[in-house]
Every structure is written in structure tokens, then in C-alpha cells.
Design a protein around this motif. Structure first.
Motif, short mmCIF file in Angstrom:
data_model
loop_
_atom_site.label_atom_id
_atom_site.label_comp_id
_atom_site.label_asym_id
_atom_site.label_seq_id
_atom_site.Cartn_x
_atom_site.Cartn_y
_atom_site.Cartn_z
N GLY A 146 0.90 -1.14 0.10
CA GLY A 146 0.07 -0.04 -0.01
C GLY A 146 0.82 1.30 -0.10
N ALA A 147 1.84 1.31 0.84
CA ALA A 147 2.82 2.31 0.86
C ALA A 147 3.40 2.41 -0.52
N GLY A 148 3.88 1.33 -1.22
CA GLY A 148 4.47 1.06 -2.37
C GLY A 148 3.46 1.85 -3.45
N GLU A 149 2.40 1.64 -3.41
CA GLU A 149 1.51 2.08 -4.52
C GLU A 149 1.30 3.82 -4.32
N ARG A 150 1.86 4.30 -3.31
CA ARG A 150 1.91 5.95 -3.00
C ARG A 150 3.15 6.18 -3.65
N VAL A 151 4.05 5.43 -3.21
CA VAL A 151 5.46 5.78 -3.85
C VAL A 151 5.61 5.60 -5.37
#
Length: 175
Positions: free
Chosen positions: A79-84
Motif C-alpha cells: 500500500g505504501a509502495g502504491e503511493r511511492v
């Protein structure tokens, strides 16, 4: 139309403007000194505004590294990777179509330079063979230094957590 007085006024105006610019440059050089010495004689060296003293411990050994990529990747958050990944969306898509860069769905563990219809530079094949998570992390840290000659102009993701998260996100995408 142009008599002697008009030409004199134009030349005088140009000379006056040049004089203003030269004086402005001289004043700016005095106000914003950028050389390593201060003053016109160069007798004093410029001093840093403040100095942070550090202990010089010669036998301290190499500085401690942070956690390895494998450790960080094991706890990565897709999920954090999607923001990155929002930084990557300008050039890459994840819907199977190519943008400025090749599509990235299914990129994890895919062979390098293997997307049909995309014109690669050939620089990646010289440094990587498969986009393993470790190879992706190395490349994403600094694309131009890890694969000189690549078309990718992105500066990279310096934080290992960001790289691990975005790779986890790319791994979670359907092929």
C-alpha cells in the motif's frame, strides 16, 4: 529624422545604462563575496559560519550500515509502495500498455528488456539479466549510475524502504 542631438541622446542613454549595470555588478560583488578569501588583499581565509566538532576515532571501523534490502523487503508494505509509485506514473503504466517507459505490471522476476513494442537503449542488458527484487532495488537507487546509458532519467529512490515498498507493490500486481 535623426539629427545630431537625437543620436547623441541615444548613445548617451546606452552608455548610461551600461554604467548602471557595471556599478550594480560591482556592488553585488562587494555584498556577496564568493571567493575563498575575504577582502581584496586575500590575507584572511573565509571562516565557516559555525563548526560542528566531531570526535576523530581512528579505530572505530566502518560505519554501521542499515538493515539489508532482504530484511526491509520482507516487511515491505504494498500500500505504501502504491503511493511511492505515483512518482513513476509519469512514465510507466501498470495496465499492460507502454508509456514513455515500458509497462511495469509483471516486472518482478521478468527478463530485462523483454517488453514487446518498447525500444530499449540496450544499457540494461549489460548490467542486469532478470528484474529480481534485489536488481530492481539496485537500479531504482540510482538508475543512471547502476546502468550507464539508460534512457531512464529518473534520479532514483534513495530510501531503501521506498524501494522495497514499490517493489512489493509491483510484485502484487497481476501479470
Amino acid at each position: 529624422m535623426f539629427d545630431t542631438m537625437t543620436i547623441t541622446k541615444v548613445v548617451g542613454g546606452l552608455c548610461g545604462t551600461l554604467l548602471v549595470f557595471l556599478l550594480g555588478n560591482w556592488v553585488a560583488d562587494l555584498l556577496y563575496e564568493t571567493s575563498a578569501t575575504s577582502g581584496h588583499g586575500g590575507e584572511e581565509a573565509a571562516v565557516q559560519g559555525y563548526l560542528i566538532e566531531t570526535a576523530d576515532d581512528g579505530d572505530a571501523g566502518p560505519a554501521e550500515e542499515g538493515p539489508s534490502f532482504e530484511e526491509v523487503f520482507a516487511t515491505a508494505d504494498a500500500g505504501a509502495g502504491e503511493r511511492v509509485f505515483n512518482k513513476c506514473k509519469a512514465c510507466h503504466k501498470v495496465d499492460g500498455s507502454n508509456g514513455t517507459g515500458p509497462h511495469l505490471d509483471g516486472v518482478v522476476n521478468r527478463a530485462v528488456d523483454s517488453v514487446d513494442g518498447f525500444n530499449y537503449s540496450g544499457a540494461l542488458e549489460e548490467h542486469f539479466d532478470v528484474w529480481s527484487p534485489e536488481n530492481l532495488s539496485t537500479f531504482l537507487a540510482s538508475p543512471r549510475s547502476s546502468a550507464p546509458g539508460t534512457k531512464m532519467t529518473f534520479n532514483g529512490l534513495p530510501k531503501i524502504e521506498d524501494r522495497a515498498n514499490v517493489i512489493a507493490y509491483l510484485e502484487s500486481l497481476p501479470n
